[in-house]
Write a protein that holds these residues in place. Structure first.
Motif, PDB file in Angstrom:
ATOM      1  N   LEU A 178      33.501 101.689  57.484  1.00  0.00           N
ATOM      2  CA  LEU A 178      32.233 101.645  58.106  1.00  0.00           C
ATOM      3  C   LEU A 178      32.570 101.515  59.770  1.00  0.00           C
ATOM      4  CD1 LEU A 178      30.907  98.348  56.275  1.00  0.00           C
ATOM      5  CD2 LEU A 178      29.870 100.661  56.374  1.00  0.00           C
ATOM      6  N   LYS A 179      31.418 102.022  60.429  1.00  0.00           N
ATOM      7  CA  LYS A 179      31.251 102.022  61.842  1.00  0.00           C
ATOM      8  C   LYS A 179      31.375 100.712  62.413  1.00  0.00           C
ATOM      9  CE  LYS A 179      27.927 103.388  65.488  1.00  0.00           C
ATOM     10  NZ  LYS A 179      26.637 103.706  65.897  1.00  0.00           N
ATOM     11  N   SER A 216      33.920  98.725  62.145  1.00  0.00           N
ATOM     12  CA  SER A 216      35.157  98.081  61.526  1.00  0.00           C
ATOM     13  C   SER A 216      36.489  98.447  61.885  1.00  0.00           C
ATOM     14  CB  SER A 216      34.967  98.256  60.024  1.00  0.00           C
ATOM     15  OG  SER A 216      35.321  99.608  59.543  1.00  0.00           O
ATOM     16  N   THR A 252      31.108 105.950  58.435  1.00  0.00           N
ATOM     17  CA  THR A 252      29.562 105.912  57.962  1.00  0.00           C
ATOM     18  C   THR A 252      28.993 104.506  58.646  1.00  0.00           C
ATOM     19  OG1 THR A 252      28.194 105.834  56.165  1.00  0.00           O
ATOM     20  CG2 THR A 252      30.422 104.718  55.744  1.00  0.00           C
ATOM     21  N   ASP A 253      27.675 104.595  58.682  1.00  0.00           N
ATOM     22  CA  ASP A 253      27.078 103.326  58.896  1.00  0.00           C
ATOM     23  C   ASP A 253      26.214 102.803  57.619  1.00  0.00           C
ATOM     24  OD1 ASP A 253      25.190 105.172  58.814  1.00  0.00           O
ATOM     25  OD2 ASP A 253      24.312 104.773  60.652  1.00  0.00           O
ATOM     26  N   LEU A 254      25.661 101.523  57.918  1.00  0.00           N
ATOM     27  CA  LEU A 254      25.014 101.232  56.975  1.00  0.00           C
ATOM     28  C   LEU A 254      23.468 101.580  57.072  1.00  0.00           C
ATOM     29  CD1 LEU A 254      26.302  97.314  56.604  1.00  0.00           C
ATOM     30  CD2 LEU A 254      26.512  99.147  54.760  1.00  0.00           C
ATOM     31  N   THR A 302      25.769 103.796  52.006  1.00  0.00           N
ATOM     32  CA  THR A 302      26.520 104.550  53.139  1.00  0.00           C
ATOM     33  C   THR A 302      26.737 105.819  52.550  1.00  0.00           C
ATOM     34  OG1 THR A 302      28.378 103.947  51.735  1.00  0.00           O
ATOM     35  CG2 THR A 302      28.104 102.420  53.160  1.00  0.00           C
ATOM     36  N   LEU A 349      32.898 103.707  50.170  1.00  0.00           N
ATOM     37  CA  LEU A 349      33.832 103.012  50.869  1.00  0.00           C
ATOM     38  C   LEU A 349      35.153 102.609  49.891  1.00  0.00           C
ATOM     39  CD1 LEU A 349      31.724 100.013  52.043  1.00  0.00           C
ATOM     40  CD2 LEU A 349      32.378 102.029  53.425  1.00  0.00           C
ATOM     41  N   SER A 384      23.801  93.801  55.728  1.00  0.00           N
ATOM     42  CA  SER A 384      25.112  93.762  56.256  1.00  0.00           C
ATOM     43  C   SER A 384      26.277  93.769  55.265  1.00  0.00           C
ATOM     44  CB  SER A 384      25.069  92.454  57.421  1.00  0.00           C
ATOM     45  OG  SER A 384      25.263  91.387  56.814  1.00  0.00           O
ATOM     46  N   SER A 429      23.073  97.024  59.268  1.00  0.00           N
ATOM     47  CA  SER A 429      22.080  98.147  59.194  1.00  0.00           C
ATOM     48  C   SER A 429      21.042  97.919  60.015  1.00  0.00           C
ATOM     49  CB  SER A 429      21.773  98.502  57.772  1.00  0.00           C
ATOM     50  OG  SER A 429      20.803  97.514  57.748  1.00  0.00           O
TER      51      SER A 429
END
Length: 580
Positions: free
Chosen positions: A144-145, A147, A239-241, A261, A265, A303, A309
């Motif tokens: 995740l972006k 993280s 990736t983002d949410l 996503t 993940l 989230s 997101s």
């Protein structure tokens, strides 16, 4: 488990439990295999489902120290072009499925098929079990972006070798040489090597960005060999949410929300999803999907792992929403900071009760303007009817907190539990790196967090600006006096770090030693010259005419020898003591 045996000067690969002369051993991961007529056995992942059996035979010429490597597939490949790697470096030739190589302890080999380079075989040693090798735990990782993620990695080399250099690289185009991460400023402070000089080469990323999506490779050197970087590494996808809204049927006025996503993940165990409705956290559900009724005013966000997101509307585009310009802000102690956001609501309704806060208890919030800790230091201002900016002056370290905006529209209030902007207040510090053998000293102007605004540094030497240095690192050469240094940031010149005095004796401790040594050397030469002239003037003889006698004295097991010339000079020197 693969083991080796030797019979009549011919060494065969065999699998424990099998003695029929056929190669039945694969590492149970698929259909391409790297096998050898004498030493090597390995396999690689593939889409093929059937395994092949390979008959192993010794080399015809037993005097030549080479082995033949064969890249095998469990399925039939038509006009396949094979790729071979030696110590991580792709070989131009050969392109056939067999390759004869000279036996060498450090050499390792792997193979793949053109256009399927990611499906390469494991690396195998031509001789022994401790040749050069790098193994990545994952061919691809999705994270995740924002993280933190680890790129697990193991490497090996000969037991007695010493690793002289090791680095991680980012791969651009496949035919281009990769770039050392340590040379790229955008990775500064966000990557950390967790490995060692033995076998671990794990790399850690923090505060991931979508631009970090790339292939990463590890490279190392020993005093005898080098692992190169054309061997495939680990592909990282950031990736983002996103919340995807699926409409219901004509008769079912519900919609399904999915927290999604762009890739699966990698670390997907025990994931707990959190949902927000109009900025207020919901106790349920905790799954990635949520069914909701259709309301024009309602907005949702999800989230995961404390990363959220963007907000989406269940119906239309004018639902309630607050979007912060920054999730985190780092600012200097004593400076002024602006924390801003945009918000939206139904077009036919106005926003009321606009408030900024950083403290809440059971739904009760405290307006910053009414907080005595911020008296005279906060202000709210707007440029449009859909934005708000909080300004805090004369920042203190106690101002470090999470700041949120809240408003009411059509009797509906934006919740207080939706994440806001986290402010960190830091001061400037000058850190000194000890002098090198060459006498160079490095000063670093540091903060506890990366400053949010673009930063140009200003250095002061004894209170005067150093005009040609604007980085946070200052390199100093040899100096002959104590000098005071401090640093500041452009635009905040009045906010300086404490002055650090670079002491000449402490930084260059070898200078006094050299000076004393030179003085003693000159003194000895002067005394020698004086004593020689004194002997000659008194009618004595010098070293050319006076035969010297060597006197040896043995004490215990050690023998000491001294010449009569030395004794005469020593007597001369001692005779000078009363007059000194």
């Amino acid at each position: 488990m693969v083991s080796w045996s030797s019979e009549k000067n011919s060494t065969f690969c065999h699998n424990e439990g099998y003695n029929n002369g056929l190669e039945n051993s694969r590492k149970s991961v698929g259909g391409f295999s790297l096998v050898c007529d004498r030493y090597v056995l390995a396999s690689m992942a593939t889409r093929c489902s059937q395994k092949s059996q390979v008959v192993m035979s010794p080399n015809a010429d037993k005097d030549v120290q080479y082995v033949t490597l064969t890249c095998l597939s469990n399925c039939s490949l038509t006009n396949a072009t094979y790729i071979w790697y030696r110590n991580g470096q792709r070989l131009v030739e050969p392109t056939s499925r067999q390759h004869s190589v000279i036996i060498h302890y450090t050499s390792s080999y792997s193979c793949s098929v053109n256009d399927l380079e990611d499906l390469h075989s494991p690396t195998v040693c031509v001789l022994g079990r401790n040749c050069l090798d790098v193994t990545y735990a994952h061919q691809s990782i999705c994270a995740l972006k924002g993280s933190t993620v680890d790129l697990p990695c193991k490497y090996r080399h000969l037991n007695n070798d010493i690793v002289s250099d090791s680095n991680w690289y980012i791969q651009g185009e496949r035919d281009e040489a990769p770039t050392n991460l340590s040379s790229l400023p955008e990775y500064s402070g966000r990557v950390k090597y967790l490995g060692d000089n033995m076998s671990d080469c794990t790399l850690r990323f923090t505060d991931l960005r979508e631009t970090d999506s790339a292939e990463y490779k590890f490279r190392f050197k020993t005093q005898f060999a080098e692992w190169r970087y054309s061997f495939p590494g680990t592909n990282l996808t950031v990736t983002d949410l996103q919340v995807k809204v699926t409409p219901g049927t004509r008769w079912n006025q519900t919609r399904t929300l999915t927290c999604s996503t762009s890739c699966n993940l990698t670390d997907n165990s025990n994931l707990t999803y959190v949902w927000y409705k109009n900025g207020q956290r919901l106790d349920e559900p905790v799954s990635r999907q949520h069914s909701v009724k259709e309301y024009y005013t309602v907005s949702y966000s999800c989230s995961l792992l404390n990363l959220r997101s963007a907000v989406v509307c269940v119906v239309g585009q004018s639902c309630m929403n607050v979007s912060y310009t920054h999730q985190s802000v780092c600012a200097l102690k004593g400076s002024t900071v602006n924390i801003s956001c945009t918000f939206r609501h139904l077009k036919n309704h106005n926003a009321t009760e606009e408030t900024w806060f950083n403290k809440w208890d059971s739904g009760v919030i405290k307006d910053l303007i009414q907080d005595p800790e911020y008296a005279g230091r906060v202000d709210y201002h707007r440029t449009t009817d859909k934005d708000s900016t909080l300004t805090v002056t004369d920042l203190r370290e106690s101002d470090s907190a999470e700041y949120k905006f809240r408003f009411t529209s059509n009797k509906v209030t934006w919740g207080y539990s939706f994440p806001g902007t986290t402010l960190t207040v830091t001061d400037l510090q000058v850190k000194v790196t000890p002098a090198t053998k060459e006498g160079n000293v490095t000063l670093t102007c540091s903060t506890s967090c990366p400053l949010t605004d673009d930063t140009t540094y200003i250095w002061h030497q004894n209170g005067q600006g150093v005009t040609n240095e604007h980085n946070n690192v200052l390199h100093l050469g040899l100096t002959t006096e104590d000098v005071g240094y401090s640093c500041a940031v452009k635009g905040h010149e009045d906010i300086r770090s404490q002055t650090i005095t670079v002491r000449y004796e402490a930084v260059f401790p070898w200078v006094p030693v050299v000076t004393v040594g030179a003085v003693l050397t000159v003194a000895v030469l002067l005394v020698t010259i004086y004593c020689t002239l004194r002997r000659r003037s008194s009618g004595g003889s010098d070293a050319k005419t006076d035969p010297q006698v060597i006197i040896s004295v043995t004490m215990m097991t050690t023998t000491f020898s001294v010449s009569t010339h030395f004794l005469s000079y020593l007597y001369c020197f001692l005779s000078l003591q009363p007059s000194l």
